[in-house]
Design a protein around this motif. Structure first.
Motif, short mmCIF file in Angstrom:
data_model
loop_
_atom_site.label_atom_id
_atom_site.label_comp_id
_atom_site.label_asym_id
_atom_site.label_seq_id
_atom_site.Cartn_x
_atom_site.Cartn_y
_atom_site.Cartn_z
N LYS A 19 -39.13 -45.97 46.56
CA LYS A 19 -40.30 -46.82 46.29
C LYS A 19 -40.60 -46.77 44.80
O LYS A 19 -40.90 -45.71 44.25
CB LYS A 19 -41.50 -46.33 47.10
N PRO A 20 -40.53 -47.91 44.12
CA PRO A 20 -40.69 -47.94 42.66
C PRO A 20 -41.97 -47.27 42.15
O PRO A 20 -41.94 -46.54 41.16
CB PRO A 20 -40.67 -49.43 42.31
N ARG A 21 -43.10 -47.48 42.81
CA ARG A 21 -44.35 -46.87 42.34
C ARG A 21 -44.31 -45.35 42.49
O ARG A 21 -44.83 -44.63 41.63
CB ARG A 21 -45.55 -47.44 43.09
N ARG A 23 -41.57 -43.50 42.50
CA ARG A 23 -40.59 -43.03 41.51
C ARG A 23 -41.24 -42.94 40.13
O ARG A 23 -41.09 -41.96 39.41
CB ARG A 23 -39.39 -43.97 41.51
N MET A 24 -42.02 -43.96 39.77
CA MET A 24 -42.71 -43.97 38.49
C MET A 24 -43.73 -42.82 38.43
O MET A 24 -43.87 -42.15 37.42
CB MET A 24 -43.42 -45.31 38.29
N LEU A 51 -36.74 -46.71 32.81
CA LEU A 51 -38.18 -46.75 33.06
C LEU A 51 -39.03 -46.55 31.81
O LEU A 51 -40.22 -46.86 31.82
CB LEU A 51 -38.55 -45.67 34.09
#
Length: 82
Positions: A19-21, A23-24, A51
């Motif tokens: 999930k990109p959020r 991971r960020m 990123l």
């Protein structure tokens, strides 16, 4: 990925890297709280470079400066994104 309690200041210790959020969020937490010797365990160089243009806006100026001074390739990624 699971972060140890000394890295996870909040109750969030588990991150779904698909999930990109999330991971960020993991990368932001590790950049703020991580120690240099443990960073390779939690950060992938290619993904960090990818990123970084967004991450650098999420971390404080002092964290951003330390990272870009220590790793010139991060600063060059920022310039390339502009």
């Amino acid at each position: 990925m699971e972060l140890p309690l000394h890295l996870a200041r909040s109750d969030m210790t588990s991150y779904d890297l698909g999930k990109p959020r999330r991971r960020m969020g993991l990368y932001r937490t590790v950049l703020h709280e991580g120690l240099r010797d443990g960073l390779p365990r939690y950060l992938a160089q290619d993904l960090l470079l990818q990123l970084w243009p967004v991450l650098r806006t999420l971390v404080g100026r002092s964290v951003r400066t330390v990272w870009e001074d220590s790793f010139p390739q991060l600063a060059s990624r920022t310039l390339a994104a502009v």
